[in-house]
Design a protein around this motif. Structure first.
Motif, PDB file in Angstrom:
ATOM      1  N   LEU A  96       0.860  -1.179   0.000  1.00  0.00           N
ATOM      2  CA  LEU A  96       0.000   0.000   0.000  1.00  0.00           C
ATOM      3  C   LEU A  96       0.893   1.225   0.000  1.00  0.00           C
ATOM      4  CD1 LEU A  96      -2.820   1.236   0.202  1.00  0.00           C
ATOM      5  CD2 LEU A  96      -2.616   1.102   2.697  1.00  0.00           C
ATOM      6  N   SER A  97       0.944   1.903  -1.129  1.00  0.00           N
ATOM      7  CA  SER A  97       1.777   3.094  -1.211  1.00  0.00           C
ATOM      8  C   SER A  97       1.046   4.253  -0.576  1.00  0.00           C
ATOM      9  CB  SER A  97       2.116   3.417  -2.667  1.00  0.00           C
ATOM     10  OG  SER A  97       0.968   3.847  -3.367  1.00  0.00           O
ATOM     11  N   GLY A  98       1.782   5.320  -0.293  1.00  0.00           N
ATOM     12  CA  GLY A  98       1.180   6.474   0.345  1.00  0.00           C
ATOM     13  C   GLY A  98       1.392   6.484   1.840  1.00  0.00           C
ATOM     14  N   ASP A  99       1.734   5.343   2.404  1.00  0.00           N
ATOM     15  CA  ASP A  99       2.023   5.260   3.829  1.00  0.00           C
ATOM     16  C   ASP A  99       3.458   4.771   3.948  1.00  0.00           C
ATOM     17  OD1 ASP A  99       0.493   3.582   6.696  1.00  0.00           O
ATOM     18  OD2 ASP A  99       2.046   5.118   6.522  1.00  0.00           O
ATOM     19  N   PRO A 100       4.391   5.672   4.181  1.00  0.00           N
ATOM     20  CA  PRO A 100       5.807   5.285   4.159  1.00  0.00           C
ATOM     21  C   PRO A 100       6.119   4.140   5.108  1.00  0.00           C
ATOM     22  CG  PRO A 100       5.590   7.664   4.254  1.00  0.00           C
ATOM     23  CD  PRO A 100       4.216   7.111   4.438  1.00  0.00           C
ATOM     24  N   GLY A 101       6.945   3.244   4.645  1.00  0.00           N
ATOM     25  CA  GLY A 101       7.371   2.149   5.504  1.00  0.00           C
ATOM     26  C   GLY A 101       6.557   0.896   5.348  1.00  0.00           C
ATOM     27  N   ASN A 102       5.463   0.970   4.595  1.00  0.00           N
ATOM     28  CA  ASN A 102       4.692  -0.249   4.376  1.00  0.00           C
ATOM     29  C   ASN A 102       5.511  -1.251   3.581  1.00  0.00           C
ATOM     30  OD1 ASN A 102       2.396   0.481   5.744  1.00  0.00           O
ATOM     31  ND2 ASN A 102       1.392   1.337   3.947  1.00  0.00           N
ATOM     32  N   GLU A 103       5.590  -2.454   4.116  1.00  0.00           N
ATOM     33  CA  GLU A 103       6.423  -3.445   3.444  1.00  0.00           C
ATOM     34  C   GLU A 103       5.670  -4.077   2.289  1.00  0.00           C
ATOM     35  OE1 GLU A 103       4.986  -3.946   6.353  1.00  0.00           O
ATOM     36  OE2 GLU A 103       4.487  -6.071   6.688  1.00  0.00           O
ATOM     37  N   GLN A 104       6.408  -4.767   1.459  1.00  0.00           N
ATOM     38  CA  GLN A 104       5.813  -5.551   0.387  1.00  0.00           C
ATOM     39  C   GLN A 104       5.437  -6.926   0.940  1.00  0.00           C
ATOM     40  OE1 GLN A 104       8.278  -5.704  -3.111  1.00  0.00           O
ATOM     41  NE2 GLN A 104       8.490  -3.490  -3.234  1.00  0.00           N
ATOM     42  N   PHE A 105       4.294  -7.395   0.536  1.00  0.00           N
ATOM     43  CA  PHE A 105       3.846  -8.736   0.880  1.00  0.00           C
ATOM     44  C   PHE A 105       3.992  -9.604  -0.366  1.00  0.00           C
ATOM     45  CE2 PHE A 105       1.952  -8.151   5.067  1.00  0.00           C
ATOM     46  CZ  PHE A 105       1.857  -6.769   5.129  1.00  0.00           C
ATOM     47  N   PHE A 106       4.677 -10.715  -0.181  1.00  0.00           N
ATOM     48  CA  PHE A 106       4.988 -11.570  -1.324  1.00  0.00           C
ATOM     49  C   PHE A 106       4.017 -12.732  -1.443  1.00  0.00           C
ATOM     50  CE2 PHE A 106       9.175 -10.374  -3.063  1.00  0.00           C
ATOM     51  CZ  PHE A 106       9.484  -9.345  -2.206  1.00  0.00           C
TER      52      PHE A 106
ATOM     53  N   PHE B  94      16.218  -2.063   0.961  1.00  0.00           N
ATOM     54  CA  PHE B  94      16.166  -0.608   1.128  1.00  0.00           C
ATOM     55  C   PHE B  94      14.951  -0.070   0.388  1.00  0.00           C
ATOM     56  CE2 PHE B  94      18.129   3.634   1.350  1.00  0.00           C
ATOM     57  CZ  PHE B  94      17.491   4.280   0.309  1.00  0.00           C
ATOM     58  N   MET B  95      14.271   0.892   1.004  1.00  0.00           N
ATOM     59  CA  MET B  95      13.158   1.558   0.333  1.00  0.00           C
ATOM     60  C   MET B  95      13.189   3.043   0.657  1.00  0.00           C
ATOM     61  SD  MET B  95       9.062   0.956   0.676  1.00  0.00           S
ATOM     62  CE  MET B  95       8.940   1.843   2.227  1.00  0.00           C
ATOM     63  N   LYS B  96      13.248   3.868  -0.351  1.00  0.00           N
ATOM     64  CA  LYS B  96      13.215   5.300  -0.084  1.00  0.00           C
ATOM     65  C   LYS B  96      11.771   5.749   0.096  1.00  0.00           C
ATOM     66  CE  LYS B  96      12.947   7.374  -4.696  1.00  0.00           C
ATOM     67  NZ  LYS B  96      13.593   8.332  -5.628  1.00  0.00           N
ATOM     68  N   VAL B  97      11.586   6.769   0.866  1.00  0.00           N
ATOM     69  CA  VAL B  97      10.244   7.299   1.085  1.00  0.00           C
ATOM     70  C   VAL B  97       9.793   8.032  -0.172  1.00  0.00           C
ATOM     71  CG1 VAL B  97       8.886   8.931   2.438  1.00  0.00           C
ATOM     72  CG2 VAL B  97      10.585   7.493   3.556  1.00  0.00           C
ATOM     73  N   GLY B  98       8.560   7.742  -0.601  1.00  0.00           N
ATOM     74  CA  GLY B  98       8.017   8.429  -1.754  1.00  0.00           C
ATOM     75  C   GLY B  98       8.324   7.777  -3.074  1.00  0.00           C
ATOM     76  N   GLY B  99       8.706   6.516  -3.050  1.00  0.00           N
ATOM     77  CA  GLY B  99       9.084   5.853  -4.292  1.00  0.00           C
ATOM     78  C   GLY B  99       8.183   4.700  -4.667  1.00  0.00           C
ATOM     79  N   TYR B 100       6.891   4.835  -4.445  1.00  0.00           N
ATOM     80  CA  TYR B 100       5.930   3.793  -4.778  1.00  0.00           C
ATOM     81  C   TYR B 100       6.222   2.481  -4.060  1.00  0.00           C
ATOM     82  CZ  TYR B 100       4.636   6.851  -8.680  1.00  0.00           C
ATOM     83  OH  TYR B 100       4.243   7.899  -9.444  1.00  0.00           O
ATOM     84  N   GLN B 101       6.934   2.573  -2.971  1.00  0.00           N
ATOM     85  CA  GLN B 101       7.273   1.378  -2.197  1.00  0.00           C
ATOM     86  C   GLN B 101       8.215   0.443  -2.952  1.00  0.00           C
ATOM     87  OE1 GLN B 101       4.861   2.962  -0.888  1.00  0.00           O
ATOM     88  NE2 GLN B 101       4.854   2.359   1.233  1.00  0.00           N
TER      89      GLN B 101
END
Lengths: 115, 115
Positions: A96-106, B94-101
């Motif tokens: 879920l983009s737009g909320d920084p730090g949300n991880e990817q679920f695989f 690594f994930m930068k903030v604001g980069g579509y996750q």
């Protein structure tokens, strides 16, 4: 929630055949990622979508690979024609983009073998 | 562009002992997140722990903790009281903030817990 769903789990095909891998992201997630994993190259990002729009496909190896996301709940990765070097595990992930730090679920991955 | 380096392709640890996996990264971004993902033999990618770059306090999740050194661009994972179920491939990301996750993964460290 069922998590990210991928199908098929295993695919064995012959060189030259068309292969279609499918992914259903987690409901509500708006970013979707396709990865390829091999022993030699590790985990490679192929393409990713945001709100169903392809954002970056620079990781797609060549024109034989294409990906679509016709709606928020479905994406496909197609290889046509397939070659033995395409053999790998293909992962789909969503977040879920737009909320920084949300991880990817695989998803569980699709193991593709091209003979 | 960001890069993530894991210099230990393989490691082993005795059950109940502590092990530390190394990760370094390179970025010009100031606001970002770091992750450790675990991939057991089932190949399902699972988030272990996450760290926000603007937080000085190291993240902890039960037996898993990180040593985040922002100036040195280092992000190691410590596993305490190792269990057989910890046997897996571990990926630093690594994930930068604001980069579509979008996430950049390292090449992984294969950890074997020995009974």
């Amino acid at each position: 929630d069922a998590g990210v769903i991928q199908s098929p789990r295993h695919e064995v095909t012959e060189m030259g055949q068309e292969v279609t891998l499918r992914c259903k992201p987690i409901s509500g997630h708006n970013s979707l990622f396709w990865y390829r994993q091999t022993m030699m190259r590790g985990l490679e990002l192929l393409i990713y979508f945001n709100n169903n729009v392809p954002i970056d496909d620079s990781g797609m190896p060549e024109d034989r690979f294409s990906a679509k996301m016709p709606n928020a709940s479905f994406s496909t990765l197609k290889i046509q024609p397939s070659e033995p070097r395409d053999s790998a595990v293909y992962f789909c992930a969503s977040s879920l983009s737009g909320d920084p730090g949300n991880e990817q679920f695989f998803g569980p991955g699709t193991r593709l073998t091209v003979l | 562009a960001q890069t993530v380096t894991q210099s230990q392709p393989e490691m082993s640890v005795q059950e109940a002992e502590t092990v530390t996996l190394s990760c370094t990264y390179d970025t010009s971004e100031n606001n970002y997140y770091l992750f450790w993902y675990k991939q057991p033999p089932s190949r399902q990618m699972i988030l272990v722990i996450r760290q926000e770059a603007y937080k000085q306090q190291n993240a902890t999740e039960n037996r898993f903790s990180v040593n985040f050194q922002k100036a040195a661009k280092s992000f190691s994972l410590k596993i305490s009281d190792s269990q057989l179920g910890d046997t897996a491939m571990y990926f630093c990301a690594f994930m930068k903030v604001g980069g579509y996750q979008k996430v950049t993964f390292g090449t992984g460290t294969k950890l074997q817990v020995i009974p």
